[in-house]
Design a protein around this motif. Structure first.
Motif, PDB file in Angstrom:
ATOM      1  N   LEU A  44       8.824   0.748   6.180  1.00 37.76           N
ATOM      2  CA  LEU A  44       7.861   0.983   5.118  1.00 37.76           C
ATOM      3  C   LEU A  44       8.275   2.264   4.412  1.00 37.76           C
ATOM      4  O   LEU A  44       8.912   3.117   5.014  1.00 37.76           O
ATOM      5  CB  LEU A  44       6.444   1.131   5.688  1.00 37.76           C
TER       6      LEU A  44
ATOM      7  N   ARG B 140      13.267  -1.294  -6.222  1.00 43.30           N
ATOM      8  CA  ARG B 140      12.685  -2.628  -6.045  1.00 43.30           C
ATOM      9  C   ARG B 140      13.647  -3.715  -6.527  1.00 43.30           C
ATOM     10  O   ARG B 140      13.801  -4.750  -5.867  1.00 43.30           O
ATOM     11  CB  ARG B 140      11.353  -2.712  -6.807  1.00 43.30           C
TER      12      ARG B 140
ATOM     13  N   ARG C 106       7.396  -2.406   1.912  1.00 43.03           N
ATOM     14  CA  ARG C 106       6.215  -2.104   1.118  1.00 43.03           C
ATOM     15  C   ARG C 106       6.306  -0.664   0.623  1.00 43.03           C
ATOM     16  O   ARG C 106       6.656   0.250   1.366  1.00 43.03           O
ATOM     17  CB  ARG C 106       4.957  -2.297   1.962  1.00 43.03           C
TER      18      ARG C 106
ATOM     19  N   TYR D  81       4.490   2.560  -0.580  1.00 42.62           N
ATOM     20  CA  TYR D  81       3.263   3.357  -0.626  1.00 42.62           C
ATOM     21  C   TYR D  81       3.480   4.511  -1.608  1.00 42.62           C
ATOM     22  O   TYR D  81       4.579   5.039  -1.733  1.00 42.62           O
ATOM     23  CB  TYR D  81       2.937   3.949   0.741  1.00 42.62           C
TER      24      TYR D  81
ATOM     25  N   ASP E 155       3.086  -0.642  -4.289  1.00 41.44           N
ATOM     26  CA  ASP E 155       2.393  -1.722  -3.582  1.00 41.44           C
ATOM     27  C   ASP E 155       1.066  -1.246  -3.006  1.00 41.44           C
ATOM     28  O   ASP E 155       0.103  -2.011  -2.946  1.00 41.44           O
ATOM     29  CB  ASP E 155       3.264  -2.267  -2.440  1.00 41.44           C
ATOM     30  N   VAL E 156       1.045   0.004  -2.531  1.00 40.10           N
ATOM     31  CA  VAL E 156      -0.153   0.570  -1.900  1.00 40.10           C
ATOM     32  C   VAL E 156      -0.413   1.960  -2.461  1.00 40.10           C
ATOM     33  O   VAL E 156       0.472   2.820  -2.412  1.00 40.10           O
ATOM     34  CB  VAL E 156       0.000   0.675  -0.367  1.00 40.10           C
TER      35      VAL E 156
ATOM     36  N   GLU F 156      -2.660  -2.670  -3.630  1.00 42.37           N
ATOM     37  CA  GLU F 156      -3.488  -2.513  -2.446  1.00 42.37           C
ATOM     38  C   GLU F 156      -3.787  -1.027  -2.239  1.00 42.37           C
ATOM     39  O   GLU F 156      -3.195  -0.167  -2.887  1.00 42.37           O
ATOM     40  CB  GLU F 156      -2.779  -3.115  -1.228  1.00 42.37           C
TER      41      GLU F 156
ATOM     42  N   HIS G 112      -5.224  -0.459   4.350  1.00 43.75           N
ATOM     43  CA  HIS G 112      -4.159   0.246   5.071  1.00 43.75           C
ATOM     44  C   HIS G 112      -4.718   1.601   5.523  1.00 43.75           C
ATOM     45  O   HIS G 112      -5.239   2.365   4.697  1.00 43.75           O
ATOM     46  CB  HIS G 112      -2.931   0.453   4.184  1.00 43.75           C
TER      47      HIS G 112
END
Length: 356
Positions: free
Chosen positions: A109, A144, A175, A177, A194-195, A228, A327
């Motif tokens: 991550l 990405r 993912r 963050y 993403d987060v 998210e 999360h």
């Protein structure tokens, strides 16, 4: 049939500092060693955590090197690797994380950090606040694309790659963050992360930020799956509320006596100032959000704490979940004992959905 609960992820925190005593941790022997880090990671595995955040900062052990070493000595532990664009070129970072993903079975991550560090020490020349976020946007776009495409050509203001392909490919794209509370940070998060990772603000503040980020994502034409949300916070939880508050208040009294300062790289950030300003509203907000640590030097996730019995802290976390937070990056010290205590007694009280 009722709607299934969204998947929730619970991560711990793995300190990577040379000097012991972080946030009052009492470990001396072995602190900062690989054996100590592996011990914490294995405890996280054994007590219900999916992995742990590993923070970054110049003058600390390298986050990526530590994450790779720990991943090699664990089975399910997923490091959340904090990284700064000023430390890395995006293609190099995409290749390194893709390689670790391939070697670890996808246990990677990424937490991208934009705020200023000791720029001159590592040769970063970009000190302008807004342009750092523009650079981060390009960094995330390049990374990405390299994780998901072949023969990538990208021409931006800060980065260029031509006919670039990452080998090996990641098992799954890690993912991404991202934190930050400024308007510049929120635009990057709304479009590229993403987060979005929050620190411990009151519920009304988190609710407003969730609404603002979702509206911003729609307005700016987000091209990825819906953003998210995550929460990074200290949790002081015990069998009883009285015991938890005794521990928390004794710790703050010790911080006040020693003049402990742990703002570190968060000094001057919009998000850090938001937390520090909360103390003016009272020592306890919502049901159990303790703001006093911020008056005595607690920084980042140590500025506000959730304090109470296991049930009270679990209920507080469930209220954040009700706002869309899925999360959670939790921690308390001493890290060795609390990864077990909170894993065994707090996590089972939180409704979880296992990946299908």
């Amino acid at each position: 049939m009722p709607e299934p609960l969204p998947r929730r992820d619970f991560l711990w925190y793995l300190p990577n500092m040379v000097q012991p005593g972080h946030r009052g941790d009492d470990t001396v022997d072995g602190w900062g060693s690989l054996d100590y880090s592996v011990e914490l990671a294995r405890s996280a595995e054994d007590h219900g955590w999916g992995g742990a955040l590993i923070g970054t900062g110049w003058g600390r052990p390298d986050t990526f090197a530590l994450a790779a070493a720990v991943a090699a000595r664990t089975r399910t532990f997923a490091p959340l690797i904090a990284a700064r664009p000023g430390y890395w070129q995006p293609a190099h970072f995409a290749s390194a994380t893709a390689t670790l993903s391939a070697l670890s079975g996808g246990r990677v991550l990424v937490n991208v950090v934009t705020g200023r560090d000791d720029l001159a020490a590592y040769g970063d020349t970009e000190a302008d606040y807004a342009r750092r976020y523009d650079r981060t946007r390009e960094f995330l776009q390049v990374v990405r694309r390299l994780w998901t495409e072949e023969d990538v050509t990208y021409t931006g203001e800060f980065y260029r790659v031509e006919h670039s392909t990452v080998v090996p490919r990641p098992v799954v794209p890690p993912r991404l963050y991202f934190g930050g509370a400024s308007p510049e940070a929120e635009e990057v998060s709304a479009t590229e992360a993403d987060v979005q990772l929050f620190w411990g603000e009151p519920l009304e503040g988190i609710a407003a930020r969730v609404d603002r980020l979702q509206a911003l994502a729609e307005r700016l034409g987000r091209a990825h799956p819906p953003l998210e949300f995550g929460l990074r916070i200290t949790t002081v939880a015990r069998e009883s509320s009285d015991e938890a508050w005794r521990v928390a208040e004794e710790r703050v009294a010790e911080m006040a006596k020693t003049g402990e300062v742990q703002i570190d790289g968060h000094r001057g950030s919009v998000g850090q100032q938001r937390l520090l300003d909360l103390a003016a509203r009272g020592d306890v907000l919502d049901t159990c959000l303790y703001t006093a640590p911020g008056r005595h030097g607690g920084g980042g996730a140590g500025t506000t704490w959730l304090v109470g019995s296991f049930r009270e802290v679990a209920d507080a976390l469930e209220r954040y979940a009700g706002l869309g937070v899925t999360h959670f990056v939790l921690s308390d010290t001493p890290y060795r004992s609390e990864v077990v205590r909170l894993g065994d007694h707090l996590l089972p009280l939180l409704q979880t959905v296992q990946p299908g």
